[in-house]
Design a protein around this motif. Structure first.
Motif, PDB file in Angstrom:
ATOM      1  N   LYS A   9       0.664  -0.966  -0.084  1.00 58.59           N
ATOM      2  CA  LYS A   9      -0.305  -0.187  -0.104  1.00 58.59           C
ATOM      3  C   LYS A   9       0.820   1.344  -0.051  1.00 58.59           C
ATOM      4  N   TYR A  35      -2.401   2.667 -14.019  1.00 60.10           N
ATOM      5  CA  TYR A  35      -2.858   4.575 -13.962  1.00 60.10           C
ATOM      6  C   TYR A  35      -1.868   5.362 -13.172  1.00 60.10           C
ATOM      7  N   GLN A  37      -1.774   9.055 -10.330  1.00 65.21           N
ATOM      8  CA  GLN A  37      -2.851   9.916  -9.752  1.00 65.21           C
ATOM      9  C   GLN A  37      -2.024  10.968  -8.993  1.00 65.21           C
ATOM     10  N   PHE A  88       0.398   8.702  -6.465  1.00 63.50           N
ATOM     11  CA  PHE A  88      -0.459   6.781  -6.186  1.00 63.50           C
ATOM     12  C   PHE A  88      -0.862   6.181  -6.874  1.00 63.50           C
ATOM     13  N   LEU A  90      -2.462   3.208  -9.769  1.00 62.88           N
ATOM     14  CA  LEU A  90      -3.507   2.315  -9.075  1.00 62.88           C
ATOM     15  C   LEU A  90      -4.001   1.451 -10.634  1.00 62.88           C
ATOM     16  N   PHE A 104     -11.301  -0.625  -9.813  1.00 65.66           N
ATOM     17  CA  PHE A 104      -9.478  -0.249  -9.683  1.00 65.66           C
ATOM     18  C   PHE A 104      -9.457  -0.883  -8.335  1.00 65.66           C
ATOM     19  N   GLY A 105      -8.004  -1.425  -8.775  1.00 69.27           N
ATOM     20  CA  GLY A 105      -7.056  -1.879  -7.045  1.00 69.27           C
ATOM     21  C   GLY A 105      -7.078  -0.868  -5.906  1.00 69.27           C
ATOM     22  N   PRO A 106      -6.791  -0.824  -4.400  1.00 71.93           N
ATOM     23  CA  PRO A 106      -6.856   0.314  -3.847  1.00 71.93           C
ATOM     24  C   PRO A 106      -5.497   1.244  -4.342  1.00 71.93           C
TER      25      PRO A 106
ATOM     26  N   GLY B  41      -7.278   7.290  -0.911  1.00 67.97           N
ATOM     27  CA  GLY B  41      -7.250   6.173   0.174  1.00 67.97           C
ATOM     28  C   GLY B  41      -6.969   5.133  -0.467  1.00 67.97           C
ATOM     29  N   LYS B  42      -8.781   5.304  -1.661  1.00 74.49           N
ATOM     30  CA  LYS B  42      -9.165   4.007  -2.041  1.00 74.49           C
ATOM     31  C   LYS B  42      -8.502   3.956  -3.894  1.00 74.49           C
ATOM     32  N   GLY B  43      -9.411   3.487  -4.056  1.00 74.30           N
ATOM     33  CA  GLY B  43      -9.405   3.176  -6.432  1.00 74.30           C
ATOM     34  C   GLY B  43     -10.626   3.692  -6.116  1.00 74.30           C
ATOM     35  N   PRO B  44     -11.225   4.115  -6.844  1.00 77.55           N
ATOM     36  CA  PRO B  44     -12.072   4.680  -7.897  1.00 77.55           C
ATOM     37  C   PRO B  44     -12.963   3.256  -8.171  1.00 77.55           C
ATOM     38  N   ALA B  45     -14.238   3.695  -7.750  1.00 81.61           N
ATOM     39  CA  ALA B  45     -15.344   2.628  -8.293  1.00 81.61           C
ATOM     40  C   ALA B  45     -16.835   2.866  -8.662  1.00 81.61           C
TER      41      ALA B  45
END
Lengths: 113, 112
Positions: A9, A35, A37, A88, A90, A104-106, B41-45
């Motif tokens: 992470k 990607y 960001q 960041f 993704l 998408f992943g975290p 802190g998360k990925g888009p959804a």
């Protein structure tokens, strides 16, 4: 439990070192994407892969490399040639037919000092 | 060249208010318009999506309005809640491609 996993992470590296970010999916998707960001820049496409052993450059591929040896895995290497690697990152996947929804992943936050 | 222009870049709304985010595109080949929601802190959804054969699509408090002639589409969040605070991305795809063109995102803050 289907989805996309990215690890780690958080990642810290010294300038001049290559670093590989992991991305795994168990959604049986053919297409995978990376990607980058940055604040105010949205999502910029680095590389994408439609099938195993094939991948194409996105909008900002310079300084990055990828491989797609397995359907489930699409690792991204950030090389020392990338001028501003702190960002960041993704990973995403999608089915090549139907809704085109991207999953998408975290994300992995990479900091290079 | 930015093919999907999104505005505003940031938006602050009071709880219960309406949040409106706008996107404009130039490529008339685009025929699928999704919106993604991303928490810190998360990925888009995927939140909601629309095709140009309809002018509006509603899912709960979220509505997409689509104006094909103006090449614009917008996301309306009714009765905005603090839990809606996130970054929202519009996107567009054409039939021959499954790679989205994303807008630059809107950071929404809903004050309680």
């Amino acid at each position: 439990d289907g989805g996309i996993t990215q690890s780690p992470k958080y990642l810290f590296r010294k300038e001049g070192q290559n670093v590989t970010l992991s991305c795994e999916q168990n959604l049986n998707h053919d297409a995978m994407y990376w990607y980058r960001q940055d604040p105010g820049q949205g999502l910029r496409l680095i590389y994408y892969s439609q099938i195993v052993n094939d991948f194409q450059k996105g909008d900002i591929a310079e300084g990055y490399s990828v491989s797609r040896e397995k359907k489930e895995s699409f690792p991204l290497t950030v090389t020392s040639a990338q001028k501003n690697p702190t960002a960041f990152y993704l990973c995403a996947s999608s089915d090549r037919t139907g809704s085109h929804e991207q999953y998408f992943g975290p994300g992995t936050r990479l900091t290079v000092t | 060249q930015q093919q999907v222009k999104q505005s505003p870049q940031s938006l602050i709304v009071q709880k219960g208010g309406i949040s409106i985010i706008n996107c404009a595109y130039e490529n008339t080949a685009f025929d699928y318009f999704p919106w993604y929601q991303q928490f810190p802190g998360k990925g888009p959804a995927l939140l909601i999506a629309i095709r140009p054969d309809v002018s509006e699509k509603k899912e709960g408090r979220f509505t997409i309005s689509f104006n094909k002639s103006a090449k614009q589409f917008s996301l309306h969040i009714m009765d905005s809640q603090p839990g809606d605070s996130a970054t929202y991305f519009c996107a567009a795809l054409s039939g021959g491609s499954y790679i989205p063109t994303f807008g630059r995102g809107t950071s929404l803050i809903v004050h309680p």
